[in-house]
Motif scaffolding. Sequence first.
Motif, PDB file in Angstrom:
ATOM      1  N   ASP A   1       0.849  -1.188   0.000  1.00  0.00           N
ATOM      2  CA  ASP A   1       0.000   0.000   0.000  1.00  0.00           C
ATOM      3  C   ASP A   1       0.889   1.245   0.000  1.00  0.00           C
ATOM      4  OD1 ASP A   1      -2.147   1.679   0.060  1.00  0.00           O
ATOM      5  OD2 ASP A   1      -2.847   1.093   2.062  1.00  0.00           O
ATOM      6  N   PRO A   2       1.457   1.587  -1.162  1.00  0.00           N
ATOM      7  CA  PRO A   2       2.474   2.634  -1.221  1.00  0.00           C
ATOM      8  C   PRO A   2       1.995   4.029  -0.825  1.00  0.00           C
ATOM      9  CG  PRO A   2       1.856   1.930  -3.418  1.00  0.00           C
ATOM     10  CD  PRO A   2       1.195   0.993  -2.465  1.00  0.00           C
ATOM     11  N   LEU A   3       0.715   4.316  -0.945  1.00  0.00           N
ATOM     12  CA  LEU A   3       0.225   5.655  -0.650  1.00  0.00           C
ATOM     13  C   LEU A   3      -0.440   5.766   0.714  1.00  0.00           C
ATOM     14  CD1 LEU A   3      -1.220   6.545  -4.175  1.00  0.00           C
ATOM     15  CD2 LEU A   3       1.024   7.106  -3.222  1.00  0.00           C
ATOM     16  N   SER A   4      -0.322   4.726   1.517  1.00  0.00           N
ATOM     17  CA  SER A   4      -0.982   4.743   2.824  1.00  0.00           C
ATOM     18  C   SER A   4      -0.219   5.594   3.839  1.00  0.00           C
ATOM     19  CB  SER A   4      -1.118   3.321   3.366  1.00  0.00           C
ATOM     20  OG  SER A   4       0.132   2.847   3.801  1.00  0.00           O
ATOM     21  N   LEU A   5      -0.940   6.045   4.837  1.00  0.00           N
ATOM     22  CA  LEU A   5      -0.323   6.797   5.921  1.00  0.00           C
ATOM     23  C   LEU A   5       0.677   5.936   6.679  1.00  0.00           C
ATOM     24  CD1 LEU A   5      -0.120   9.370   7.600  1.00  0.00           C
ATOM     25  CD2 LEU A   5      -2.080   8.567   8.944  1.00  0.00           C
ATOM     26  N   ALA A   6       0.368   4.645   6.824  1.00  0.00           N
ATOM     27  CA  ALA A   6       1.276   3.741   7.534  1.00  0.00           C
ATOM     28  C   ALA A   6       2.620   3.625   6.815  1.00  0.00           C
ATOM     29  CB  ALA A   6       0.635   2.363   7.675  1.00  0.00           C
ATOM     30  N   THR A   7       2.581   3.508   5.497  1.00  0.00           N
ATOM     31  CA  THR A   7       3.824   3.422   4.722  1.00  0.00           C
ATOM     32  C   THR A   7       4.610   4.722   4.848  1.00  0.00           C
ATOM     33  OG1 THR A   7       2.848   1.867   3.160  1.00  0.00           O
ATOM     34  CG2 THR A   7       4.791   3.068   2.417  1.00  0.00           C
ATOM     35  N   GLU A   8       3.916   5.845   4.708  1.00  0.00           N
ATOM     36  CA  GLU A   8       4.576   7.144   4.823  1.00  0.00           C
ATOM     37  C   GLU A   8       5.201   7.328   6.202  1.00  0.00           C
ATOM     38  OE1 GLU A   8       3.287  11.728   5.527  1.00  0.00           O
ATOM     39  OE2 GLU A   8       2.010  10.543   4.214  1.00  0.00           O
ATOM     40  N   THR A   9       4.479   6.952   7.223  1.00  0.00           N
ATOM     41  CA  THR A   9       4.970   7.100   8.592  1.00  0.00           C
ATOM     42  C   THR A   9       6.199   6.220   8.827  1.00  0.00           C
ATOM     43  OG1 THR A   9       2.748   7.622   9.359  1.00  0.00           O
ATOM     44  CG2 THR A   9       4.335   6.914  11.027  1.00  0.00           C
ATOM     45  N   THR A  10       6.164   5.004   8.317  1.00  0.00           N
ATOM     46  CA  THR A  10       7.295   4.093   8.454  1.00  0.00           C
ATOM     47  C   THR A  10       8.535   4.667   7.780  1.00  0.00           C
ATOM     48  OG1 THR A  10       5.868   2.157   8.574  1.00  0.00           O
ATOM     49  CG2 THR A  10       8.153   1.768   7.933  1.00  0.00           C
ATOM     50  N   LEU A  11       8.382   5.147   6.558  1.00  0.00           N
ATOM     51  CA  LEU A  11       9.521   5.717   5.836  1.00  0.00           C
ATOM     52  C   LEU A  11      10.078   6.948   6.559  1.00  0.00           C
ATOM     53  CD1 LEU A  11       8.306   5.419   2.139  1.00  0.00           C
ATOM     54  CD2 LEU A  11      10.174   4.147   3.214  1.00  0.00           C
ATOM     55  N   ARG A  12       9.189   7.803   7.027  1.00  0.00           N
ATOM     56  CA  ARG A  12       9.638   9.013   7.715  1.00  0.00           C
ATOM     57  C   ARG A  12      10.331   8.678   9.036  1.00  0.00           C
ATOM     58  NH1 ARG A  12       5.053  11.848   8.121  1.00  0.00           N
ATOM     59  NH2 ARG A  12       4.628  11.034  10.192  1.00  0.00           N
ATOM     60  N   ALA A  13       9.703   7.808   9.836  1.00  0.00           N
ATOM     61  CA  ALA A  13      10.222   7.520  11.182  1.00  0.00           C
ATOM     62  C   ALA A  13      11.486   6.669  11.169  1.00  0.00           C
ATOM     63  CB  ALA A  13       9.140   6.833  12.014  1.00  0.00           C
TER      64      ALA A  13
ATOM     65  N   LEU B   1      13.545   6.073   8.385  1.00  0.00           N
ATOM     66  CA  LEU B   1      14.579   6.372   7.404  1.00  0.00           C
ATOM     67  C   LEU B   1      14.888   7.870   7.314  1.00  0.00           C
ATOM     68  CD1 LEU B   1      16.387   5.122   5.140  1.00  0.00           C
ATOM     69  CD2 LEU B   1      14.520   5.637   3.575  1.00  0.00           C
ATOM     70  N   LEU B   2      13.896   8.681   7.040  1.00  0.00           N
ATOM     71  CA  LEU B   2      14.133  10.080   6.686  1.00  0.00           C
ATOM     72  C   LEU B   2      14.436  11.012   7.852  1.00  0.00           C
ATOM     73  CD1 LEU B   2      11.336  10.379   3.998  1.00  0.00           C
ATOM     74  CD2 LEU B   2      13.771   9.954   3.651  1.00  0.00           C
ATOM     75  N   GLN B   3      13.762  10.852   8.962  1.00  0.00           N
ATOM     76  CA  GLN B   3      13.880  11.836  10.041  1.00  0.00           C
ATOM     77  C   GLN B   3      15.261  11.878  10.685  1.00  0.00           C
ATOM     78  OE1 GLN B   3      10.848  10.880  12.912  1.00  0.00           O
ATOM     79  NE2 GLN B   3      12.204   9.655  14.162  1.00  0.00           N
ATOM     80  N   HIS B   4      16.072  10.873  10.487  1.00  0.00           N
ATOM     81  CA  HIS B   4      17.379  10.819  11.143  1.00  0.00           C
ATOM     82  C   HIS B   4      18.458  11.596  10.405  1.00  0.00           C
ATOM     83  CE1 HIS B   4      15.729   7.910  13.891  1.00  0.00           C
ATOM     84  NE2 HIS B   4      15.263   7.245  12.854  1.00  0.00           N
ATOM     85  N   GLY B   5      18.197  11.928   9.146  1.00  0.00           N
ATOM     86  CA  GLY B   5      19.204  12.649   8.372  1.00  0.00           C
ATOM     87  C   GLY B   5      20.517  11.893   8.389  1.00  0.00           C
ATOM     88  N   GLY B   6      21.581  12.548   8.753  1.00  0.00           N
ATOM     89  CA  GLY B   6      22.885  11.904   8.829  1.00  0.00           C
ATOM     90  C   GLY B   6      23.266  11.472  10.226  1.00  0.00           C
ATOM     91  N   ALA B   7      22.302  11.465  11.146  1.00  0.00           N
ATOM     92  CA  ALA B   7      22.611  11.158  12.544  1.00  0.00           C
ATOM     93  C   ALA B   7      22.820   9.670  12.806  1.00  0.00           C
ATOM     94  CB  ALA B   7      21.495  11.675  13.455  1.00  0.00           C
ATOM     95  N   LYS B   8      22.338   8.816  11.936  1.00  0.00           N
ATOM     96  CA  LYS B   8      22.516   7.374  12.094  1.00  0.00           C
ATOM     97  C   LYS B   8      23.248   6.818  10.884  1.00  0.00           C
ATOM     98  CE  LYS B   8      18.714   5.556  14.867  1.00  0.00           C
ATOM     99  NZ  LYS B   8      17.556   4.645  14.810  1.00  0.00           N
ATOM    100  N   GLU B   9      23.956   5.743  11.120  1.00  0.00           N
ATOM    101  CA  GLU B   9      24.638   5.051  10.027  1.00  0.00           C
ATOM    102  C   GLU B   9      23.617   4.567   9.003  1.00  0.00           C
ATOM    103  OE1 GLU B   9      27.799   4.041   9.079  1.00  0.00           O
ATOM    104  OE2 GLU B   9      28.508   5.485  10.540  1.00  0.00           O
TER     105      GLU B   9
END
Length: 137
Positions: free
Chosen positions: A75-87, A89-97
């Motif tokens: 379900d690529p356009l779901s809120l759950a998918t978006e939240t998973t990707l943001r939380a 992968l994206l929100q960490h920027g360069g802070a995590k390996e």
Amino acid sequence: MYAMIDQTLFGELSSSRDTISVVEDLRKFISWKHVEGTNWHTRFNHLINYGAGYYSYIYAKCLAATIWADVCAKDPLSLATETTLRAKLLQHGGAKEASTLLKDLVGSDDIIRYHGKGFVPNLTSLCQEMGLIEDQG
């Protein structure tokens, strides 16, 4: 063809062979011809100054395909998918390996493997997910 030459000369299974013999061996995989004695491969600047940047595009495609299959495909356009990707992968920027982010995102250590001082996509895992090879385990 250029990627094959590069991997043969500098990849994981590289050898100390000269470029002319490598190119001659790899010519069986191509259909185009060149003028004998011209050493066309010497005009391929990637062998000299392009470095690993070329492979970052290929690695990104491999990793994106795995992320798509594991996280987004259902379900690529779901809120759950978006939240998973943001939380994860994206929100960490360069802070995590990057390797930690990828493992956490897909919930598996199989997405990457280590080579030298860095990591590369685990193509065996990716090919299994895509149905290109059977799971050996």
